[in-house]
Enzyme design. Structure first.
Site, short mmCIF file in Angstrom:
data_model
loop_
_atom_site.label_atom_id
_atom_site.label_comp_id
_atom_site.label_asym_id
_atom_site.label_seq_id
_atom_site.Cartn_x
_atom_site.Cartn_y
_atom_site.Cartn_z
N ALA A 1 0.84 -1.20 0.00
CA ALA A 1 0.00 0.00 0.00
C ALA A 1 0.88 1.25 0.00
O ALA A 1 0.65 2.19 -0.77
CB ALA A 1 -0.93 -0.01 1.21
N LYS A 2 1.90 1.22 0.84
CA LYS A 2 2.75 2.41 0.97
C LYS A 2 3.63 2.62 -0.26
O LYS A 2 3.79 3.73 -0.75
CB LYS A 2 3.62 2.30 2.23
CG LYS A 2 2.78 2.46 3.51
CD LYS A 2 3.66 2.64 4.74
CE LYS A 2 4.32 1.34 5.14
NZ LYS A 2 4.91 1.35 6.48
N VAL B 1 -9.11 -8.59 11.19
CA VAL B 1 -9.95 -9.18 10.12
C VAL B 1 -10.68 -10.46 10.55
O VAL B 1 -11.61 -10.89 9.88
CB VAL B 1 -9.14 -9.48 8.83
CG1 VAL B 1 -8.71 -8.20 8.16
CG2 VAL B 1 -7.96 -10.39 9.09
N LYS C 1 -1.75 -11.27 -5.20
CA LYS C 1 -1.24 -12.63 -5.30
C LYS C 1 -0.71 -13.07 -3.95
O LYS C 1 -0.48 -12.22 -3.09
CB LYS C 1 -0.17 -12.71 -6.38
CG LYS C 1 1.00 -11.77 -6.11
CD LYS C 1 2.20 -12.09 -6.95
CE LYS C 1 2.91 -13.31 -6.41
NZ LYS C 1 4.32 -13.42 -6.83
N ASP D 1 -2.18 -9.16 -11.40
CA ASP D 1 -0.89 -9.68 -11.86
C ASP D 1 -0.17 -8.45 -12.37
O ASP D 1 -0.46 -7.97 -13.47
CB ASP D 1 -1.08 -10.72 -12.97
CG ASP D 1 0.25 -11.34 -13.36
OD1 ASP D 1 1.25 -10.58 -13.50
OD2 ASP D 1 0.32 -12.56 -13.54
N HIS D 2 0.74 -7.91 -11.58
CA HIS D 2 1.24 -6.57 -11.92
C HIS D 2 2.02 -6.56 -13.23
O HIS D 2 2.20 -5.51 -13.83
CB HIS D 2 2.04 -5.96 -10.76
CG HIS D 2 3.42 -6.52 -10.61
ND1 HIS D 2 3.68 -7.74 -10.05
CD2 HIS D 2 4.64 -6.01 -10.95
CE1 HIS D 2 4.99 -7.96 -10.04
NE2 HIS D 2 5.60 -6.93 -10.57
N ASP E 1 6.06 -18.60 -7.71
CA ASP E 1 6.19 -17.15 -7.53
C ASP E 1 6.15 -16.39 -8.86
O ASP E 1 5.63 -15.28 -8.92
CB ASP E 1 7.52 -16.86 -6.80
CG ASP E 1 7.68 -15.40 -6.41
OD1 ASP E 1 6.72 -14.84 -5.84
OD2 ASP E 1 8.76 -14.83 -6.67
N HIS F 1 2.95 -14.61 -13.67
CA HIS F 1 3.48 -13.67 -14.66
C HIS F 1 3.84 -14.33 -15.99
O HIS F 1 3.46 -13.86 -17.06
CB HIS F 1 4.72 -12.95 -14.11
CG HIS F 1 4.54 -12.37 -12.74
ND1 HIS F 1 3.40 -11.71 -12.36
CD2 HIS F 1 5.35 -12.36 -11.64
CE1 HIS F 1 3.52 -11.29 -11.10
NE2 HIS F 1 4.70 -11.68 -10.64
C1 BG6 Z 1 6.63 -10.65 -7.64
C2 BG6 Z 1 7.40 -11.77 -6.99
O1 BG6 Z 1 5.39 -11.12 -8.09
O2 BG6 Z 1 7.37 -10.15 -8.74
C3 BG6 Z 1 8.80 -11.31 -6.59
O3 BG6 Z 1 6.70 -12.24 -5.85
C4 BG6 Z 1 9.50 -10.66 -7.73
O4 BG6 Z 1 9.55 -12.41 -6.09
C5 BG6 Z 1 8.63 -9.60 -8.39
O5 BG6 Z 1 10.70 -10.08 -7.26
C6 BG6 Z 1 9.27 -9.04 -9.66
O6 BG6 Z 1 8.52 -7.96 -10.12
P1 BG6 Z 1 9.18 -6.80 -10.95
O7 BG6 Z 1 8.07 -5.92 -11.35
O8 BG6 Z 1 10.18 -6.15 -10.08
O9 BG6 Z 1 9.84 -7.47 -12.12
#
Ligand code: BG6
Length: 491
Positions: free
Chosen positions: A18-19, A88, A151, A180-181, A238, A243
Site C-alpha cells: 500500500a505504501k 480481520v 497474489k 498480476d502486476h 512465484d 506472470h
Molecule cells: C513478484 C514476486 O510477483 O514479482 C517477486 O513475488 C518478484 O519475487 C517480483 O521479485 C518481480 O517484479 P518486478 O516488477 O520487479 O519485475
C-alpha cells in the site's frame, strides 16, 4: 480524464505494498483527475492509528515516491483518507467498518461505488471476502462492488479452487480483479498492439515462420527479507504460474474478436487450454530447476536468513512449453526466471525461422550463414523492441550481417509512463478486466504448474547448482542445446 466516483476499503492499509505502490498510484490518478471530489478511502489494519496518523503514513508514502506532499492538492487528497483499526478475524467488528463506509459514502457522494482492496496475507482473502458480504459491507443502491485481490492466488489448483469458491460466495467473477502486476507493464500491454496492429508481424506469427519464442524474467537480487514467503513458494509458483503464464498466453493467443476484456479472456483461455499438460516423463525432461550457491561473502540460498539448511526450494526455473494447436504445434516456448541472475531484466525473444535455402552461403569462402530474424521485446528496465534483420555490409565482396531496427521509449516518455499499479487501479475504476487474471486462466495455469511440481517433489535435487550473477544452471542451456537451439540472450 473522466472522473470516477469511488470509495475504497483498503485492507492492509499500513502494509508495504500500500505504501510503496498503491497510495502513490492513487495520488497520480487524483492529479490526473480520474479520482476527484467523489473519492474517499477507508484504511484498515491491526495498527492503532487515528485518521491524522494514517494520513501521515500516506503522506510519507507520497514523499517516498518523490511527490511534493506539502501542496494544496496533496492536502486535499490526504483529507480523503480515514482509518479504522480492525482485526480481520473479528466478525462482530465488521459492522464498524460498514457504518463508517456508509457515512463516508454519503459525505463524499461516492454513489455506492465500492472497491474492496485486499492487500494482505493470502490466508485472509477467503474469510475477509466472506465477511464483506455477510456483514453487509457491500453497497446495495446500484453502485458497483469490486474486489481487488493480490497474489498469490492459491498454491496449487486445489487451494486456488477452494479460494475461488469462497470468493464466489460474495462476488461474481466480473467483480473480482486478480492482480498480476506484469499485466500493467507498458511493454506487456504492447504485445497486443504489436501483434494485432501489424500485418508484418501477425501474418508470420505461427509455427510456419517462428522457430521458437523465449521469455526471460531475470532478477539480480536474492531472496532478501522475504524468505518466509519465498521458501514456501519457489520460482515456479512465484513467477511462472502467474506472470510467465500470462505473458505466454498473450503471445500465443488467437486474435480476439474485439479489444474487449471478455473477448481477450476467451482467447487467452483457449490458448491455455491447448497448452500441453505434461506427463511425468515430459515434465522431468522439459523443466529444470536451480538454486543459487554462495558468492564471495554472500551466502548460498540455504544459508540465507529464515531458510532451512536443507531447503529444496528452487530459485531458478527454465522450461519448454508446447501448445498442441494449429498455430503452434512444433514451435516451443522456452521460459526462464530466477533470483541472483546476471541482471534485472525482462525480455521476450521471438526467433523466426531462417530462409529454407541460404543462397549466400558458400562454405569454401568462409561465408557466415544467415542469422535468424529475431524480434526482441524489451520489457524492463528499458522499454522498446528491436527487429534483427540480415543485410549486406559495405565491405568489399558480398557479405551479410545482422542489423537491428530498434525502437526504444526515451527517458522523457518513460518517466511519464504510468506505473503498473496506476494502470491497474485505473482499470478497476473503469471496470475493465483486460489486465487481470480470470479464474479460468488461473485454473489452467495451476494445472500445468502442479504437474511440474509433482514430478519435482519426487526427487532430491542436487542443490546448489548455479553461480550467482550467471544465467542459471548448465541444465538451462542444455534444455535448448538438446533441441539444437540456444538462448538469444546469453553471457
Ligand atoms: C513478484 C514476486 O510477483 O514479482 C517477486 O513475488 C518478484 O519475487 C517480483 O521479485 C518481480 O517484479 P518486478 O516488477 O520487479 O519485475
Amino acid at each position: 480524464a473522466t472522473e470516477r466516483d469511488a470509495e475504497f476499503l483498503m485492507f492492509g492499509a499500513t502494509g508495504d505494498l500500500a505504501k510503496r505502490k498503491l497510495y502513490p498510484s492513487l495520488y497520480n490518478l487524483y492529479q490526473k483527475g480520474t479520482l476527484g471530489t467523489h473519492f474517499v478511502l477507508l484504511g484498515t489494519s491491526r495498527a492503532k492509528l487515528n485518521d491524522d496518523e494514517f494520513r501521515d503514513v500516506v503522506k510519507q508514502s507520497l514523499v517516498h515516491a518523490g511527490e511534493k506532499a506539502d501542496t494544496k492538492e496533496a492536502a486535499e487528497f490526504l483529507s480523503r483518507f480515514y482509518y479504522v483499526q480492525h482485526d480481520v478475524t473479528d466478525k462482530a467488528h465488521y459492522s464498524v467498518l460498514r457504518d463508517r463506509l456508509n457515512e463516508l459514502d454519503k459525505k463524499y457522494k461516492a454513489n455506492g461505488n465500492r472497491i474492496f482492496y485486499l492487500s494482505m496475507a493470502p490466508q485472509f482473502f477467503g474469510p475477509v471476502a466472506g465477511y464483506i458480504k455477510t456483514e453487509g459491507l457491500q453497497s446495495t443502491n446500484g453502485g458497483f462492488n469490486r474486489l481487488v485481490i493480490e497474489k498469490p492466488f492459491g498454491r496449487d489448483f486445489e487451494s486456488a479452487k477452494k479460494l475461488n469458491d469462497e470468493l464466489s460466495k460474495s462476488f461474481d467473477e466480473n467483480q473480482i480483479f486478480r492482480i498480476d502486476h506484469y499485466l500493467g507493464k507498458e511493454m506487456i500491454q504492447n504485445i497486443m498492439a504489436l501483434r494485432f496492429g501489424n500485418t508484418v508481424l501477425e501474418s508470420l506469427w505461427n509455427n510456419r515462420y517462428i522457430d521458437n519464442i523465449q521469455v526471460t524474467l531475470a532478477e539480480k537480487l536474492g531472496v532478501e527479507e522475504r524468505a518466509g514467503y519465498y521458501d514456501n513458494s519457489g520460482a515456479l509458483r512465484d513467477m511462472v504460474q502467474n506472470h510467465i503464464m500470462q505473458i505466454v498466453s498473450l503471445l500465443a493467443m488467437e486474435q480476439p474478436v474485439a479489444f474487449l476484456d471478455s473477448d481477450i479472456r476467451t482467447e487467452k483461455v483457449k490458448a491455455l487450454r491447448s497448452l500441453r499438460v505434461y506427463d511425468v516423463a515430459e515434465a522431468a525432461t522439459n523443466f529444470i530447476r536451480g538454486q543459487y550457491g554462495s558468492y564471495g561473502d554472500e551466502p548460498d540460498y540455504r544459508h540465507e536468513d529464515d531458510v532451512p539448511r536443507d531447503s529444496n526450494t528452487e530459485t531458478f526455473v527454465a522450461g519448454k512449453l508446447l501448445f498442441d494447436n494449429y498455430r503452434w504445434s512444433g514451435t516451443p516456448f522456452y521460459i526462464r526466471t530466477g533470483k541472483k541472475l546476471a541482471g534485472k531484466f525482462t525480455r521476450i525473444d521471438v526467433v523466426f525461422k531462417k530462409p529454407l535455402v541460404d543462397i549466400f552461403a558458400f562454405p569454401q569462402s568462409g561465408e557466415k550463414p544467415l542469422s535468424a530474424n529475431v524480434l526482441t521485446i524489451f520489457v524492463e528496465p528499458n522499454a522498446g523492441f528491436s527487429l534483427q534483420l540480415n543485410a549486406k555490409n559495405n565491405e568489399p565482396g558480398f557479405q551479410t550481417e545482422p542489423v537491428n531496427l530498434t525502437y526504444m521509449i526515451d527517458q522523457a516518455h518513460s518517466d511519464q509512463t504510468p506505473e503498473p499499479y496506476e494502470r491497474l487501479l485505473h482499470d478497476v475504476l473503469k471496470g475493465d478486466g483486460t489486465n487481470f487474471s480470470s479464474w479460468s486462466e488461473v485454473a489452467y495455469s495451476w494445472k500445468f504448474v502442479d504437474q511440474i511440481r509433482r514430478v519435482w517433489d519426487l526427487s532430491e535435487p542436487d542443490f546448489p547448482n548455479y553461480t550467482p550473477y550467471s544465467m542459471g544452471p548448465a541444465s538451462a542451456h542444455e534444455l535448448l542445446e538438446r533441441d539444437h537451439r540456444e538462448w538469444v540472450y546469453h553471457l
